[in-house]
Design an enzyme around this catalytic site. Structure first.
Site, PDB file in Angstrom:
ATOM      1  N   HIS A  67      64.992 -16.998 101.436  1.00 45.98           N
ATOM      2  CA  HIS A  67      65.532 -18.339 101.659  1.00 45.98           C
ATOM      3  C   HIS A  67      64.525 -19.207 102.418  1.00 45.98           C
ATOM      4  O   HIS A  67      64.370 -20.397 102.130  1.00 45.98           O
ATOM      5  CB  HIS A  67      66.849 -18.227 102.431  1.00 45.98           C
ATOM      6  N   GLU A  70      62.071 -20.405  99.954  1.00 46.62           N
ATOM      7  CA  GLU A  70      62.629 -21.483  99.122  1.00 46.62           C
ATOM      8  C   GLU A  70      62.410 -22.841  99.793  1.00 46.62           C
ATOM      9  O   GLU A  70      62.019 -23.815  99.141  1.00 46.62           O
ATOM     10  CB  GLU A  70      64.117 -21.244  98.899  1.00 46.62           C
ATOM     11  N   HIS A  71      62.638 -22.920 101.092  1.00 43.19           N
ATOM     12  CA  HIS A  71      62.403 -24.170 101.820  1.00 43.19           C
ATOM     13  C   HIS A  71      60.920 -24.560 101.786  1.00 43.19           C
ATOM     14  O   HIS A  71      60.565 -25.715 101.580  1.00 43.19           O
ATOM     15  CB  HIS A  71      62.834 -24.011 103.275  1.00 43.19           C
ATOM     16  N   GLU A 147      70.608 -24.782 109.794  1.00 41.86           N
ATOM     17  CA  GLU A 147      71.413 -24.508 108.600  1.00 41.86           C
ATOM     18  C   GLU A 147      72.317 -23.295 108.823  1.00 41.86           C
ATOM     19  O   GLU A 147      73.491 -23.297 108.443  1.00 41.86           O
ATOM     20  CB  GLU A 147      70.490 -24.273 107.395  1.00 41.86           C
TER      21      GLU A 147
END
Length: 460
Positions: A67, A70-71, A147
């Site tokens: 993840h 992905e950012h 997040e």
């Protein structure tokens, strides 16, 4: 069209699909797979770059790295800054984003047909040549921590994560997709960069494009972009798909996260079926009857007849080697045990069978929902990605609906008996309530009082 197997070694496949659509698939010499669906009358297209790496693939010293990565891929390449990437889509009114799951990551965009070359070029640049800048890495670490904090503020998200841990047990599928605050604080840029180099190669990548597309042009654009940004066009092979042998599930248990909320977010879960299980049509019908829609048994019994909850539903998740079936509700703490008992009872009542009217309604709901979803090129693009990465076969809507239509009452009863007879877990977020433990069904033996029952996490 019939169900078409997507053999990894097959270089070219062409399929005439429902509604005049044409699906084509090419295996490029580098190992990249390209699937397109040309839809008559479309004026836009959705583009997806898929990589078969998810949270389940992370090492212990890099939990959350998928993840995180992905950012980072949106933060710049040698030829584009993060702002350049954002502007490229904003100035043409396009959409772009990414999603990380437990088994794959997808970077996607939706644009007008004239802007498809731009979308392919930008996404290819991000996939092949992201710089993973050190300063951007540290900034994004804080963004991801925010997040995670936002997700932890959502009791439904927390309940879902805790339920996955219980149902999947020690399996990596039980881990949260984003990692934990501790793992994100600890992971290094070098470790995330290693994760990038290990999983982002030509043999890993699948590109799917649906809408107003010409397959040969898409292939040419993609070949050119991948080569310009650094990948060889030489001989390669796609990475084999994941094994589909069912993994051992967790033992069943209970987690209560004690928080001073107005409601309890309650989830009951049990092992489901794998994504490619031939019974997935029966599962879709079962779920529609049980808890999908306002005519479902859960909605009618828990909300309409008894007024015990505003939100009540069921859902299923399928992975290559595991699955999860969940029943969920949000209700006042004083009603939680009654709601939990009713949800379990409705699942068990499916073992007795479903009526002809329920079967008809469920099939109609699934048929209509499938047809409406395919009005959206995003859904078609995602369907191609799932077919290539997970299922290894492609069925168009007519073939998929034939599978649904073939489901019988006996199929639903048999699957319901399997689900209801497995270990049963409960995750609850909200004020602690006594009584959940007697509803848990451990894998060791139904009703075995000596089996571990679970934990209560105190309010922070």
């Amino acid at each position: 069209m019939p169900v078409v197997p997507l053999q990894l070694e097959t270089p070219e496949i062409a399929i005439a699909a429902a509604g005049g659509a044409v699906v084509r698939r090419s295996l490029l010499p580098s190992g990249v797979r390209v699937l397109t669906e040309s839809v008559p009358g479309a004026v836009s297209a959705s583009v997806g770059f898929w990589v078969p790496v998810g949270s389940r693939d992370e090492r212990e010293d890099a939990l959350g790295a998928t993840h995180f990565l992905e950012h980072l891929l949106f933060k710049g390449t040698p030829t584009r800054s993060a702002f350049d990437i954002a502007v490229a889509f904003d100035e043409v009114g396009g959409e772009h984003n990414a999603v990380t799951t437990k088994e794959h990551t997808c970077y996607y965009a939706k644009v007008r047909d004239r802007d498809v070359p731009m979308a392919i070029d930008v996404l290819a640049d991000m996939i092949v040549s992201s710089v993973l800048d050190a300063e951007e890495f540290e900034r994004e670490r804080d963004v991801i921590l925010d997040e995670l904090a936002m997700a932890d503020d959502d009791p439904a998200d927390v309940a879902g994560e805790r339920l996955a841990e219980l149902v999947h047990g020690e399996h990596p599928l039980g881990r949260p997709i984003g990692g934990s605050p501790a793992s994100i604080r600890e992971v290094s840029r070098d470790r995330v960069a290693e994760h990038y180099r290990e999983h982002y190669g030509p043999g890993d990548v699948v590109v799917t494009v649906a809408g107003a597309v010409d397959h040969d042009r898409i292939v040419a654009l993609l070949q050119d972009a991948l080569h310009r940004y650094g990948w060889s066009l030489g001989t390669g092979a796609p990475r084999p798909r994941r094994a589909s042998d069912p993994a051992a599930p967790g033992a069943g248990g209970l987690v209560v996260v004690d928080r001073p909320l107005e409601q309890v977010n309650l989830m009951i879960g049990m092992p489901g079926i794998v994504a490619g299980d031939p019974r997935r049509g029966a599962l879709a019908v079962l779920n529609a009857v049980l808890g999908s829609g306002m005519s479902s048994r859960l909605f009618q019994e828990v909300r309409e007849r008894r007024g015990l909850a505003y939100a009540v539903y069921s859902y299923s998740s399928g992975y290559s080697d595991a699955g999860l079936m969940s029943l969920a509700a949000a209700c006042a703490p004083r009603k939680a045990i009654e709601v939990a008992e009713l949800m379990g009872a409705e699942l068990e009542r499916l073992v007795e069978g479903v009526s002809a009217d329920e079967l008809r309604r469920a099939k109609g709901q699934l048929a209509g929902g499938s047809a409406l979803a395919l009005e959206d090129s995003d859904a078609r693009m995602s369907r191609l990605g799932r077919a290539e990465l997970t299922l290894g076969e492609l069925a168009d809507i007519d073939a998929a609906l034939e599978r649904i239509d073939a489901v019988t009452d006996a199929d639903v009863r048999s699957l319901a008996a399997e689900l209801a007879g497995g270990p049963r877990s409960i995750a609850a977020v909200g004020p602690a309530v006594d009584g959940y433990d007697r509803l848990v069904v451990p894998a060791t033996a139904s009703g075995d009082a000596s089996a571990p029952r679970g934990t209560v996490e105190p309010a922070a």
